[in-house]
Design a protein around this motif. Structure first.
Motif, PDB file in Angstrom:
ATOM      1  N   MET A   1       4.425  -9.683   0.908  1.00  0.00           N
ATOM      2  CA  MET A   1       3.734  -8.778   0.543  1.00  0.00           C
ATOM      3  C   MET A   1       2.931  -7.868   1.387  1.00  0.00           C
ATOM      4  SD  MET A   1       3.114  -7.430  -2.629  1.00  0.00           S
ATOM      5  CE  MET A   1       3.505  -8.950  -3.611  1.00  0.00           C
TER       6      MET A   1
ATOM      7  N   GLN B   1       0.278  -5.968   3.345  1.00  0.00           N
ATOM      8  CA  GLN B   1      -1.265  -6.083   3.264  1.00  0.00           C
ATOM      9  C   GLN B   1      -1.861  -4.710   3.876  1.00  0.00           C
ATOM     10  OE1 GLN B   1      -3.030  -8.965   2.292  1.00  0.00           O
ATOM     11  NE2 GLN B   1      -1.215  -9.569   1.578  1.00  0.00           N
TER      12      GLN B   1
ATOM     13  N   GLU C   1       2.615  -1.219  -6.072  1.00  0.00           N
ATOM     14  CA  GLU C   1       3.226  -2.078  -5.033  1.00  0.00           C
ATOM     15  C   GLU C   1       4.363  -1.136  -4.536  1.00  0.00           C
ATOM     16  OE1 GLU C   1       3.838  -6.014  -6.372  1.00  0.00           O
ATOM     17  OE2 GLU C   1       1.755  -6.365  -5.694  1.00  0.00           O
TER      18      GLU C   1
ATOM     19  N   PRO D   1      -1.139  -3.483  -2.135  1.00  0.00           N
ATOM     20  CA  PRO D   1      -0.958  -4.764  -2.855  1.00  0.00           C
ATOM     21  C   PRO D   1      -2.027  -4.987  -3.852  1.00  0.00           C
ATOM     22  CG  PRO D   1      -2.420  -4.489  -0.545  1.00  0.00           C
ATOM     23  CD  PRO D   1      -1.669  -3.370  -0.677  1.00  0.00           C
TER      24      PRO D   1
ATOM     25  N   ARG E   1      -7.231  -5.455  -1.761  1.00  0.00           N
ATOM     26  CA  ARG E   1      -6.128  -5.382  -2.777  1.00  0.00           C
ATOM     27  C   ARG E   1      -6.820  -4.780  -4.187  1.00  0.00           C
ATOM     28  NH1 ARG E   1      -5.399 -11.823  -1.380  1.00  0.00           N
ATOM     29  NH2 ARG E   1      -4.181 -11.528   0.359  1.00  0.00           N
TER      30      ARG E   1
END
Length: 247
Positions: free
Chosen positions: A1, A3, A100, A105, A134
């Motif tokens: 994922m 960052q 995304e 994120p 996030r």
């Protein structure tokens, strides 16, 4: 994922919550989800998140199911509200996917335990996610029937200690009546919580307004469908209504 690295935020906000109605995801349709509309809102949220402002979201489920409407047709209200909570989870997952795709994120946290698809809501974990850059989407309302997603948004904004609650709607602020039905309805630039409650203005339910008032949480109402609406309102640009405490 992916960052994200958080640059310095250009505005005075450190952390905000954006409430988006389920109907806003329909675009020009009458039901369901318009992918282009979802992507446009996601792009706008992504632009704000890239400035370093911590962002969390609450998305309604009225584009899929409304517990109140079902109850009016004879369905048990609690069961209808639980079905509506599941609709908000669907919308949250779709918005997560859209964000995304814009390399932001994102975490979905649900008030109802469903660990196969999302994290359970834990306040300190949600705060930590945002501190790491996030975007957090809170789904399934408060986890209780008889509470709207507006109340859920006010609750989560208070819990997250947000600087403001932004509500993206179909019109550019708060009016004395629905301007789509009453052309000469009066538009307000600034209101107090007391004004909203006393005049029964249809912006958020009374429980949400009362919760915001108790926590001195400003509410900013704007048209989510305007180009770059969220980004612009965050900078004090465009048309919007601010609801605050009386001086």
């Amino acid at each position: 994922m992916t960052q994200s690295v958080k640059p310095q935020a250009p505005s005075s906000y450190k952390r905000v919550l954006l409430k988006v109605s389920g109907e806003a995801l329909m675009g020009s349709g009458s039901y369901g989800i318009d992918p282009a509309t979802v992507d446009g809102i996601a792009a706008d949220v992504a632009a704000v998140a890239r400035t370093g402002i911590e962002v969390c979201l609450v998305i309604g489920g009225g584009n899929i199911f409304r517990g109140v409407a079902a109850a009016a047709r004879g369905m048990d209200r609690a069961q209808g509200d639980y079905a509506g909570m599941l609709a908000t989870v669907i919308n949250a997952l779709l918005m997560q996917n859209a964000l995304e795709r814009h390399s932001i994120p994102t975490r979905v946290m649900t008030a109802i335990y469903m660990s196969s698809i999302a994290e359970p809501y834990i306040r300190r974990r949600a705060v930590r996610h945002m501190e790491k850059g996030r975007v957090v989407i809170f789904a399934a309302g408060t986890g209780n029937p008889f509470f709207t997603t507006d109340t859920g948004a006010a609750l989560r904004a208070a819990e997250m200690e947000c600087n403001a609650l932004f509500k993206g709607t179909q019109v550019d602020g708060v009016y004395s009546a629905d301007p789509r039905k009453v052309p000469d309805a009066q538009r307000f630039d600034t209101l107090t919580y007391r004004d909203v409650l006393a005049n029964d203005l249809n912006v958020m339910d009374a429980a949400a307004i009362s919760l915001a008032r108790e926590n001195r949480l400003p509410i900013v109402v704007f048209n989510i469908h305007e180009p770059n609406a969220f980004s612009r309102v965050m900078q004090g640009q465009g048309r919007f209504t601010t609801i605050v405490a009386a001086d």
